[in-house]
Scaffold this motif. Structure first.
Motif, short mmCIF file in Angstrom:
data_model
loop_
_atom_site.label_atom_id
_atom_site.label_comp_id
_atom_site.label_asym_id
_atom_site.label_seq_id
_atom_site.Cartn_x
_atom_site.Cartn_y
_atom_site.Cartn_z
N ILE A 87 0.85 -1.19 0.00
CA ILE A 87 0.00 0.00 0.00
C ILE A 87 0.89 1.24 0.00
CG2 ILE A 87 -1.69 1.32 1.34
CD1 ILE A 87 -2.90 -1.21 0.31
N VAL A 88 0.72 2.09 -1.00
CA VAL A 88 1.50 3.33 -1.07
C VAL A 88 0.91 4.32 -0.08
CG1 VAL A 88 2.24 5.25 -2.54
CG2 VAL A 88 2.08 2.93 -3.48
N THR A 89 1.75 4.87 0.78
CA THR A 89 1.32 5.80 1.81
C THR A 89 2.14 7.07 1.72
OG1 THR A 89 0.79 3.92 3.21
CG2 THR A 89 0.89 6.05 4.28
N ILE A 90 1.47 8.20 1.64
CA ILE A 90 2.13 9.51 1.55
C ILE A 90 2.05 10.18 2.91
CG2 ILE A 90 2.14 11.78 0.46
CD1 ILE A 90 0.68 10.50 -1.91
N TYR A 91 3.18 10.60 3.43
CA TYR A 91 3.25 11.34 4.70
C TYR A 91 3.11 12.82 4.40
CZ TYR A 91 5.01 7.14 7.01
OH TYR A 91 5.14 5.89 7.53
N LEU A 92 2.22 13.50 5.12
CA LEU A 92 2.00 14.94 4.95
C LEU A 92 2.50 15.69 6.17
CD1 LEU A 92 -1.69 14.86 3.63
CD2 LEU A 92 0.42 14.84 2.29
N ASP A 93 3.08 16.88 5.92
CA ASP A 93 3.52 17.71 7.04
C ASP A 93 2.33 18.51 7.58
OD1 ASP A 93 3.15 19.88 5.32
OD2 ASP A 93 5.29 20.16 4.95
N ASN A 94 2.58 19.42 8.51
CA ASN A 94 1.50 20.21 9.12
C ASN A 94 0.78 21.11 8.13
OD1 ASN A 94 1.78 19.09 11.65
ND2 ASN A 94 3.31 20.59 12.28
N ASN A 95 1.44 21.43 7.02
CA ASN A 95 0.83 22.26 5.98
C ASN A 95 0.16 21.41 4.90
OD1 ASN A 95 1.68 24.73 7.16
ND2 ASN A 95 3.73 24.31 6.40
N LYS A 96 0.03 20.11 5.17
CA LYS A 96 -0.58 19.14 4.26
C LYS A 96 0.16 19.03 2.94
CE LYS A 96 -5.09 19.45 6.39
NZ LYS A 96 -6.51 19.70 6.24
#
Length: 83
Positions: A20-29
């Protein structure tokens, strides 16, 4: 590799899907890294978890530029990592 356990049902979970490809987002999305993981499911209550994240995938910069379109087209999950 240890198997996740459903806290509610006290049952070992089973693999539903690998890679499963998972993208990590920072606080600014905004995306800052992409990893592959595995989705596990509890056969009793259908609770699902993503675990087993390995090394970062290749092509991150290009994927991150258009991550919203790529995510929608490829069934990608996004995670917002809280500080």
């Amino acid at each position: 590799m240890p198997k996740p356990v459903c806290v509610e049902c006290r049952m070992e979970m089973k693999v539903l899907k690998n890679g499963i490809v998972t993208i990590y987002l920072d606080n600014n999305k905004r995306p800052y890294k992409i990893r592959n993981g595995d989705m596990w499911i509890c056969k009793e209550c259908d609770t699902r978890v993503l675990v087993g994240f390995g090394n970062e995938t290749t092509g991150n910069e290009e994927f991150c530029k258009n991550y919203e379109a790529n995510a929608k087209a490829n069934g990608v999950y996004t995670l917002r990592v809280l500080p």
